[in-house]
Design a protein around this motif. Structure first.
Motif, PDB file in Angstrom:
ATOM      1  N   VAL A 149      12.403  68.798  46.766  1.00 15.50           N
ATOM      2  CA  VAL A 149      11.615  68.757  46.504  1.00 15.50           C
ATOM      3  C   VAL A 149      11.196  67.351  46.706  1.00 15.50           C
ATOM      4  CG1 VAL A 149       9.496  68.605  45.804  1.00 15.50           C
ATOM      5  CG2 VAL A 149      10.805  70.747  45.313  1.00 15.50           C
ATOM      6  N   VAL A 150      12.281  66.843  46.117  1.00 16.22           N
ATOM      7  CA  VAL A 150      11.835  65.087  45.910  1.00 16.22           C
ATOM      8  C   VAL A 150      12.550  63.967  47.047  1.00 16.22           C
ATOM      9  CG1 VAL A 150      12.611  62.950  44.647  1.00 16.22           C
ATOM     10  CG2 VAL A 150      12.129  64.525  42.854  1.00 16.22           C
ATOM     11  N   ARG A 164      17.088  72.344  43.272  1.00 22.91           N
ATOM     12  CA  ARG A 164      15.199  72.368  43.552  1.00 22.91           C
ATOM     13  C   ARG A 164      14.730  71.332  43.452  1.00 22.91           C
ATOM     14  NH1 ARG A 164      13.731  79.031  43.974  1.00 22.91           N
ATOM     15  NH2 ARG A 164      15.993  80.169  44.266  1.00 22.91           N
ATOM     16  N   THR A 165      14.576  70.631  42.715  1.00 20.53           N
ATOM     17  CA  THR A 165      13.725  69.510  42.240  1.00 20.53           C
ATOM     18  C   THR A 165      14.084  68.252  43.359  1.00 20.53           C
ATOM     19  OG1 THR A 165      13.077  70.495  39.922  1.00 20.53           O
ATOM     20  CG2 THR A 165      13.547  68.288  40.510  1.00 20.53           C
ATOM     21  N   ARG A 166      15.677  68.783  42.851  1.00 23.45           N
ATOM     22  CA  ARG A 166      15.966  67.666  44.405  1.00 23.45           C
ATOM     23  C   ARG A 166      15.180  67.204  45.704  1.00 23.45           C
ATOM     24  NH1 ARG A 166      20.711  66.875  47.007  1.00 23.45           N
ATOM     25  NH2 ARG A 166      21.510  68.611  46.265  1.00 23.45           N
ATOM     26  N   PRO A 168      10.956  75.531  38.810  1.00 22.54           N
ATOM     27  CA  PRO A 168      11.247  73.673  39.101  1.00 22.54           C
ATOM     28  C   PRO A 168      11.775  72.630  37.856  1.00 22.54           C
ATOM     29  CG  PRO A 168       8.894  73.924  37.969  1.00 22.54           C
ATOM     30  CD  PRO A 168       9.320  75.398  38.533  1.00 22.54           C
ATOM     31  N   ASP A 169      11.996  73.691  37.092  1.00 23.30           N
ATOM     32  CA  ASP A 169      13.271  73.038  36.258  1.00 23.30           C
ATOM     33  C   ASP A 169      14.625  73.070  36.648  1.00 23.30           C
ATOM     34  OD1 ASP A 169      14.498  75.730  34.223  1.00 23.30           O
ATOM     35  OD2 ASP A 169      12.811  75.362  35.909  1.00 23.30           O
ATOM     36  N   GLU A 170      15.164  73.719  37.902  1.00 25.81           N
ATOM     37  CA  GLU A 170      16.181  73.750  38.297  1.00 25.81           C
ATOM     38  C   GLU A 170      16.749  72.362  39.523  1.00 25.81           C
ATOM     39  OE1 GLU A 170      16.907  77.049  40.887  1.00 25.81           O
ATOM     40  OE2 GLU A 170      16.641  78.369  39.204  1.00 25.81           O
ATOM     41  N   PRO A 171      18.092  71.753  38.979  1.00 26.28           N
ATOM     42  CA  PRO A 171      17.568  70.272  39.339  1.00 26.28           C
ATOM     43  C   PRO A 171      17.691  70.707  41.120  1.00 26.28           C
ATOM     44  CG  PRO A 171      19.244  71.097  38.026  1.00 26.28           C
ATOM     45  CD  PRO A 171      18.427  71.814  37.608  1.00 26.28           C
ATOM     46  N   TRP A 222       9.715  80.300  41.883  1.00 24.94           N
ATOM     47  CA  TRP A 222      10.269  79.094  41.951  1.00 24.94           C
ATOM     48  C   TRP A 222      10.185  79.024  40.760  1.00 24.94           C
ATOM     49  CZ3 TRP A 222      11.378  75.471  44.388  1.00 24.94           C
ATOM     50  CH2 TRP A 222      10.768  73.917  44.076  1.00 24.94           C
TER      51      TRP A 222
END
Length: 459
Positions: free
Chosen positions: A13-14, A9-11, A4-7, A2
């Motif tokens: 999650v949001v 994957r972050t998107r 989390p800095d990957e855009p 994992w």
């Protein structure tokens, strides 16, 4: 893996967080109830069926009707044994055998020749009892005199035989022989006159006590025990008959009264998904709910797992099923939860992920638990393993309990000894142990709260 800095994957999650309130959140029973309402034609379940939450009166009715069937089906010997050994009408009421239990019980093989085994064992008992009556009538007084003389000469241990005990035992024996004795009666009163009992009580070097009555008493007791042993098969047959009675009668009576139980919600959905037309029903569910997530999956039962397996598996690319659970936390066996349903689901999962970081506890407590469960097969089930866990927080983020400036160990063992239970007890029973544990834990909480209020304990 994992990051989390990957855009992307972050998107995702949001988006998941924002859309969480739009998700349909149900218990499995409530989810099945919704499916039945929205697919009444496909499931063949009435729209307005009442959900019966208190089934006690219905169970009592079923138990009473089945007991009347037994009275008509079996002879007096079996009925008398049922009244003594069970199951009785009250046992059927207390059993709370639901439709779900009945479905599971159909896989059990019926006891082979159960009733006939008992009838075959009954005749030797009847014959032995008749022989004892004849011997008692012809020569019982002599047998009694032999035992009485053995007591007077101390040929029998005083702790086991005395004149008073002998008189009472002989009266009990005669009461048995005068009555209409069946195998259901207690024949332990014959034990003082059984050849085995007399031999065990005979002092070393004393002459043996021999009389046909002593052997006959032993024969009756042995035949009675054989009947009781064979009656276990009858009990198995009766329970299976009750299960099949429920499978036949319950659906008919529920349909007539337009009622259903909680377990019917599961069974109706399972039958619709796995029976004729199940593919169309399952497709409709997947289109309406393409993704399903079940939390605390270790507390599900086999039928619940069968429902979701039928709908979402195997190998479908138009849906996803996520199961979150920990078999080490399976504690609802008394409500038919089955940890083996979890284990079977795990075996067919495409991917298995394990949370191996703990963000709640201090590292010392985490390591103590790691050590505690590091031995081989700690849960007595090879398929349930313990994976080591590490702390997920930085050292400076941890707060530790300190008393008067000294950091307390985060892990304590509570040892209970026999002296903690009732006086004179060599072991502590479960009830006393639970009370003592509650008292000790409550006292420790009160101690820490008091120390905190005095400024001696802090985090």
């Amino acid at each position: 893996d994992w990051r989390p800095d990957e855009p992307r994957r972050t998107r995702l999650v949001v988006i998941g967080q924002v859309g969480m309130d739009e998700a349909a959140i149900h218990t499995i029973h409530a989810f099945c109830s919704r499916l039945l309402r929205e697919n009444a034609f496909e499931t063949n379940v009435p729209f307005n069926a009442d959900l019966l939450t208190d089934t006690a009166s219905f169970r009592e009715e079923m138990a009473s009707d089945f007991w009347r069937l037994l009275l008509d089906r079996y002879d007096s010997n079996i009925i008398r044994m049922l009244l003594r050994e069970g199951p009785t009408r009250d046992d059927f009421c207390k059993a709370d055998v639901t439709a779900l239990d009945a479905r599971m019980a159909t896989c059990l093989a019926p006891p082979e020749g159960g009733v006939q085994r008992f009838k075959d064992a009954l005749q030797p008992f009847t014959d032995a009892l008749q022989r004892l009556r004849i011997i008692h009538q012809k020569d019982g007084v002599k047998a009694l005199k032999l035992v009485r003389d053995a007591i007077k000469t101390e040929a029998l241990h005083k702790g086991r035989y005395s004149e008073d005990k002998l008189t009472a035992a002989w009266q009990s024996l005669e009461e048995i022989l005068r009555g209409d004795v069946s195998v259901s009666e207690d024949v332990d009163a014959l034990k003082p006159f059984s050849i085995e009992t007399l031999e065990k009580a005979r002092r070393k070097g004393a002459p043996e006590l021999e009389h046909p009555l002593f052997t006959a008493c032993a024969d009756v007791m042995a035949a009675s025990e054989a009947c009781r042993e064979s009656f276990r098969h009858v009990q198995g047959v009766v329970w299976q008959d009750y299960v099949h009675f429920l499978l036949t009668e319950q659906p008919q009576r529920k349909a007539l009264r337009n009622i259903q139980f909680f377990d019917d919600l599961l069974l109706h959905v399972f039958e619709a998904a796995s029976g004729e037309g199940g593919d169309a029903f399952s497709t409709a569910i997947r289109q309406r709910f393409p993704v399903a997530l079940i939390d605390e999956f270790q507390d599900t039962d086999p039928v619940q797992w069968d429902i979701f397996k039928s709908v979402y598996l195997p190998g479908r690319d138009d849906c996803a099923l996520f199961l979150i659970g920990d078999p080490k936390q399976a504690i609802y066996r008394f409500r038919r939860a089955d940890v083996y349903a979890y284990l079977r689901a795990r075996e067919v999962a495409n991917d298995v992920y394990t949370i191996n970081r703990n963000f709640r506890s201090v590292p010392e407590l985490i390591e103590a638990v790691n050590v505690l469960y590091s031995r081989h097969n700690p849960f007595r089930e090879e398929k349930i393993q313990y994976g080591r866990v590490s702390s997920g927080r930085d050292e400076e983020q941890h707060r530790r309990l300190a008393i008067d400036g000294h950091v307390e160990p985060p892990f304590h063992f509570l040892q209970m000894l026999p002296e903690d239970g009732p006086k004179g007890a060599l072991l502590i029973n479960k009830g006393d142990a639970e009370k003592e544990i509650g008292r000790c834990v409550g006292a420790e909480i009160a101690r820490l709260v008091h120390l905190g209020s005095q400024g001696h304990a802090c985090l």
